[in-house]
Design a protein around this motif. Structure first.
Motif, short mmCIF file in Angstrom:
data_model
loop_
_atom_site.label_atom_id
_atom_site.label_comp_id
_atom_site.label_asym_id
_atom_site.label_seq_id
_atom_site.Cartn_x
_atom_site.Cartn_y
_atom_site.Cartn_z
N PHE A 50 0.84 -1.21 0.00
CA PHE A 50 0.00 0.00 0.00
C PHE A 50 0.87 1.25 0.00
CE2 PHE A 50 -2.26 3.31 2.43
CZ PHE A 50 -3.39 3.46 1.64
N ALA A 51 1.97 1.23 0.77
CA ALA A 51 2.88 2.37 0.83
C ALA A 51 3.53 2.62 -0.52
CB ALA A 51 3.94 2.14 1.90
N ASP A 57 5.64 6.86 3.14
CA ASP A 57 6.77 6.41 3.95
C ASP A 57 6.39 5.10 4.63
OD1 ASP A 57 8.94 6.01 5.55
OD2 ASP A 57 8.59 7.74 6.86
N GLU A 58 7.00 4.02 4.18
CA GLU A 58 6.63 2.71 4.73
C GLU A 58 7.16 2.50 6.14
OE1 GLU A 58 10.12 -0.16 3.00
OE2 GLU A 58 8.46 0.33 1.66
N LYS A 66 -3.12 4.10 9.43
CA LYS A 66 -4.25 5.03 9.44
C LYS A 66 -4.76 5.28 8.03
CE LYS A 66 -5.42 9.80 10.68
NZ LYS A 66 -4.89 11.07 11.27
N GLN A 67 -3.84 5.52 7.10
CA GLN A 67 -4.22 5.77 5.71
C GLN A 67 -4.82 4.51 5.07
OE1 GLN A 67 -4.15 8.70 4.08
NE2 GLN A 67 -3.47 9.66 6.01
N TYR A 68 -4.24 3.36 5.39
CA TYR A 68 -4.76 2.08 4.87
C TYR A 68 -6.22 1.90 5.30
CZ TYR A 68 -4.70 -3.01 3.90
OH TYR A 68 -4.96 -4.27 3.41
N THR A 69 -6.49 2.23 6.56
CA THR A 69 -7.85 2.09 7.07
C THR A 69 -8.79 3.09 6.41
OG1 THR A 69 -7.00 1.33 9.21
CG2 THR A 69 -9.26 2.16 9.17
N GLN A 70 -8.33 4.33 6.25
CA GLN A 70 -9.18 5.36 5.64
C GLN A 70 -9.51 5.02 4.18
OE1 GLN A 70 -6.85 8.88 6.40
NE2 GLN A 70 -8.11 9.42 8.18
N ALA A 86 -10.77 0.49 -6.47
CA ALA A 86 -9.53 0.63 -7.24
C ALA A 86 -8.31 0.27 -6.38
CB ALA A 86 -9.41 2.05 -7.76
N THR A 87 -8.34 0.71 -5.12
CA THR A 87 -7.22 0.41 -4.21
C THR A 87 -7.13 -1.09 -3.94
OG1 THR A 87 -7.48 2.57 -3.15
CG2 THR A 87 -6.22 0.91 -1.95
N MET A 88 -8.28 -1.70 -3.68
CA MET A 88 -8.29 -3.15 -3.42
C MET A 88 -7.81 -3.92 -4.64
SD MET A 88 -11.74 -3.96 -1.20
CE MET A 88 -11.41 -5.70 -1.39
N SER A 89 -8.25 -3.50 -5.83
CA SER A 89 -7.86 -4.20 -7.05
C SER A 89 -6.35 -4.09 -7.27
CB SER A 89 -8.61 -3.62 -8.24
OG SER A 89 -8.19 -4.22 -9.45
N SER A 90 -5.81 -2.92 -6.99
CA SER A 90 -4.37 -2.70 -7.16
C SER A 90 -3.57 -3.58 -6.21
CB SER A 90 -4.04 -1.23 -6.93
OG SER A 90 -2.64 -1.03 -6.94
N LEU A 91 -3.99 -3.62 -4.95
CA LEU A 91 -3.27 -4.42 -3.95
C LEU A 91 -3.42 -5.90 -4.23
CD1 LEU A 91 -4.13 -2.42 -0.70
CD2 LEU A 91 -2.00 -2.40 -2.00
#
Length: 536
Positions: A50-51, A57-58, A66-70, A86-91
Motif C-alpha cells: 500500500f505504501a 513512507d513505509e 491510518k491511511q490504509y484504514t481510511q 480501485a485500491t483493493m484491485s491494485s493491492l
C-alpha cells in the motif's frame, strides 16, 4: 544481515513459543507459531505494498495503517466506493491477496491491548484471507494454508478464556519483532532457523521436513554446475519430496537470475505441504512461479503434463520407507526400463527412479539416500546395475554421520545425469570431515568447498576421492560401496621394540622404588590403644 540482528530476531521468534508450551510438544505448537508468523508477514507485506502504491513512507507504521484504514474501511473512507475498489484491485494484483484493515495483525494486537480481542477475530481473519486471493479458478492459493492453526483445540486451554490468553500472548511476543522495512530475507532465515529448532525438539517427525542447510548447499552447487560451460541458468526445479521447500530455495541462491525459476514439488504430509507453501512465499516466490501439490509421489506419478521434466531434480526422501510395489507398476514409465521394482520395505530406488524420469536430458539430479542403496543385492542390485550400464550415475558422495535431525546414520548424495560426457563414476568420502556439535555434527564451509572443488576437478585425491572406470565397477560386481574405491586406511606407526623394552624396564624400576618407600612408611606406623587413651 548483521549477526547481532539475526540472533535477536531468532531469539524473539523462539521466545514466542513459550506462550504455547505446556500441554503441547514441538510437533503441535510449531503449527500455531509458524502460521501466526506467516500471517504477520502477510499483514506487513500488505501495508508495504500500500505504501509503495501511494508513495508513502513505509517506515511510519502508525500513519501508514491510518491511511490504509481510511482508504479501505467502508465506514471511514477517503473518497467514494470507486476509490476503495480501485485500491483493493491494485493491492490484490500486486500481492495476490487482500487483508481488510480490521484483520491486519496490528489491528488484532490493538484489540489484545485494549482487552477486546476474541479468538474468533483471528479465526475470521485467517478464513477471509483464504477467500481473498486473485486466483480466478475455484482453487485459492491459500486454501487450507492455516488448517493446522486449530483455535478451538483444548491444547490451547480448557476454556475460551484460556485459549484467548494463549493466542494473545503468542501474538504479542511475535509483535515485538521488527519485520517492517525488511525485504523478507530476514524472516525467511529465521523461519528456517525455527524449523531446525523444531526438528531438534520434536525428533523424527519434525526432521522429516527439514534438510540441513549444509546438505542443501552441496546439492544446490552440484546441480547448478555446468561442466561444459554454456548457459548455466536453471529455470525449472523439482523436488518430489519437497518437505519445507528448503532444497528448492537453496538452488535459487546459486543461479544468476532466480526470478526466472519455476518451482515444482510434491509432499505427502499435509502440514508439511502447507509449510512449504509458506516458506516459498516468505522468500518472495510469486504464486505464478510455484506449483506445489499435496500427494503421494510414488503412488501416482506427478506431474504428467508439461512441464514434466526439469533442469534440476533435488530430493531428500524418507529413508527406506515402505511402498506399494505391486507388479502392475512394472508398466509404469518411471520403473519399466529396469526389469524389477524396489522391495516393498525399501522405497529408496523408487524415489530415485521417479526423480530420474522427471529429469531433462541435460539436467542434473541430486538425492540424499542411506548407504544401503550402494551395495544391497537382489532387485536393488539389478536396478543399480542397469543405472551403471546406462551411464546414469555421475558421483557418489559419502557424508558424515549424525548431521540430520531425524537420524544419526551416515548418508550420501547420489548425483545422476542422463547425458554424461564420461563413463566413469566419481567417489568422494567426506564422512570424516566435519565439525562436532552438541547434538548434530556440522559440515563446515571449508568441508563443503572441498567437496564441490573435488566434484568439479574430477580427479583422484589421496584418501578422499577416486574416479572409477566402468570396468573397475564391473569388477566389483556393480557394488558402489565407497570403501571399495576410496582407501582411507591409515597404517599404524612402526613400533620400536627396544624402546618398548626400555619403557617397561623404567616402569618396573619406578614401581620398585615406590613399593620400597611404602614399606618404609608402613614400618614407621605405631598402633594406638584407643580405649586406653579414652580412659586417660
Amino acid at each position: 544481515m548483521p549477526e547481532e540482528k539475526t540472533q535477536s530476531l531468532e531469539s524473539a521468534l523462539w521466545s514466542a513459543a513459550d506462550a504455547l508450551r505446556g500441554n503441547m510438544d514441538a510437533s503441535d505448537y510449531k503449527n500455531y507459531l509458524l502460521g501466526l508468523i506467516f500471517y504477520r508477514f502477510l499483514s506487513v507485506k500488505a501495508l508495504k505494498a500500500f505504501a509503495e502504491s501511494n508513495r508513502m513512507d513505509e517506515n511510519n507504521h502508525a500513519e501508514l495503517k491510518k491511511q490504509y484504514t481510511q482508504f479501505l474501511d467502508p465506514n471511514n473512507m477517503i473518497g467514494d466506493i470507486k476509490t476503495r475498489e480501485a485500491t483493493m484491485s491494485s493491492l490484490l494484483n500486486k500481492n495476490g491477496y487482500h487483508i481488510e484493515p480490521e484483520n491486519l495483525y496490528s489491528s488484532l494486537i490493538d484489540n489484545i491491548n485494549d482487552g477486546s480481542f476474541e479468538i474468533e477475530q483471528l479465526e475470521t481473519a485467517l478464513h477471509e484471507l483464504e477467500l481473498s486471493t486473485n486466483n480466478q479458478s475455484s482453487h485459492s492459493d491459500f486454501d487450507g494454508l492455516f488448517q493446522d492453526v486449530d483455535l478451538h483445540s483444548n491444547k490451547l486451554g480448557g476454556t475460551i478464556r484460556q485459549r484467548n490468553h494463549a493466542i494473545s500472548e503468542t501474538m504479542l511476543a511475535l509483535n515485538s519483532i521488527d519485520l517492517f522495512g525488511h525485504n523478507g530475507d530476514v524472516l525467511g532465515d529465521a523461519y528456517e532457523y525455527l524449523i531446525a529448532q523444531f526438528a531438534s525438539d520434536a525428533g523424527k517427525k519434525a526432521g522429516e521436513f527439514y534438510t540441513p542447510r549444509q546438505v542443501s548447499d552441496i546439492i544446490s552447487q552440484i546441480v547448478t554446475y555446468k561442466r561444459n560451460g554454456g548457459d548455466d541458468q536453471i529455470r525449472t526445479i523439482y523436488d518430489p519430496a519437497v518437505g519445507s521447500g528448503s532444497l528448492l530455495l537453496n538452488v535459487a541462491q546459486h543461479v544468476d537470475r532466480p526470478e526466472l525459476i519455476k518451482y515444482h514439488g510434491q509432499e505427502l504430509n499435509t502440514t508439511t505441504y502447507n509449510l512449504a507453501r509458506m516458506n516459498l512465499m516468505l522468500h518472495g516466490v510469486s504464486y505464478e512461479d510455484m506449483e506445489l501439490r499435496n500427494g503421494d509421489t510414488l503412488d501416482k506419478d506427478w506431474p504428467v503434463e508439461e512441464p514434466y521434466q526439469f533442469d534440476a531434480v533435488v530430493m531428500n526422501p524418507p529413508y527406506s520407507a515402505k511402498w506399494d510395489n505391486d507388479d502392475s507398476r512394472l508398466a509404469d514409465p518411471r520403473f519399466r526400463d529396469y526389469g524389477a521394482l524396489p522391495p516393498k520395505s525399501k522405497a529408496d530406488f523408487a524415489f530415485l527412479l521417479h526423480g530420474l524420469y522427471h529429469l531433462k536430458e541435460n539436467g542434473t539430479m541430486g538425492i540424499v539416500l542411506p548407504h544401503g542403496v550402494l551395495f544391497r543385492g537382489a532387485k536393488e542390485g539389478k536396478i543399480r546395475e542397469k543405472l551403471i550400464e546406462d551411464n546414469r550415475i555421475d558421483a557418489v558422495i559419502g557424508l558424515p554421520a549424525n548431521i540430520f535431525h531425524s537420524t544419526s546414520i551416515p548418508t550420501l548424495v547420489l548425483v545422476l545425469k542422463k547425458n554424461k560426457d564420461n563413463s566413469d563414476v566419481l567417489f568422494i568420502d567426506a564422512s570424516r570431515e566435519f565439525e562436532k556439535g552438541k547434538n548434530q555434527n556440522n559440515i563446515t564451509e571449508e568441508n563443503i568447498e572441498k567437496i564441490i572443488d573435488t566434484y568439479k576437478n574430477r580427479k583422484d585425491v589421496d584418501k578422499y576421492a577416486h574416479v572409477a572406470s566402468y570396468d573397475e565397477i564391473k569388477e566389483n560386481d556393480f557394488n558402489l560401496n565407497i570403501p571399495r574405491y576410496v582407501d582411507t586406511f591409515e597404517p599404524e606407526p612402526d613400533i620400536d621394540i627396544n624402546e618398548v623394552k626400555q619403557n617397561i624396564a623404567d616402569l618396573d624400576a619406578e614401581i620398585a622404588r615406590v613399593q620400597k618407600e611404602f614399606d618404609e612408611m608402613a614400618a614407621d606406623l605405631v598402633e594406638t590403644d584407643v580405649d586406653k587413651n579414652d580412659k586417660d
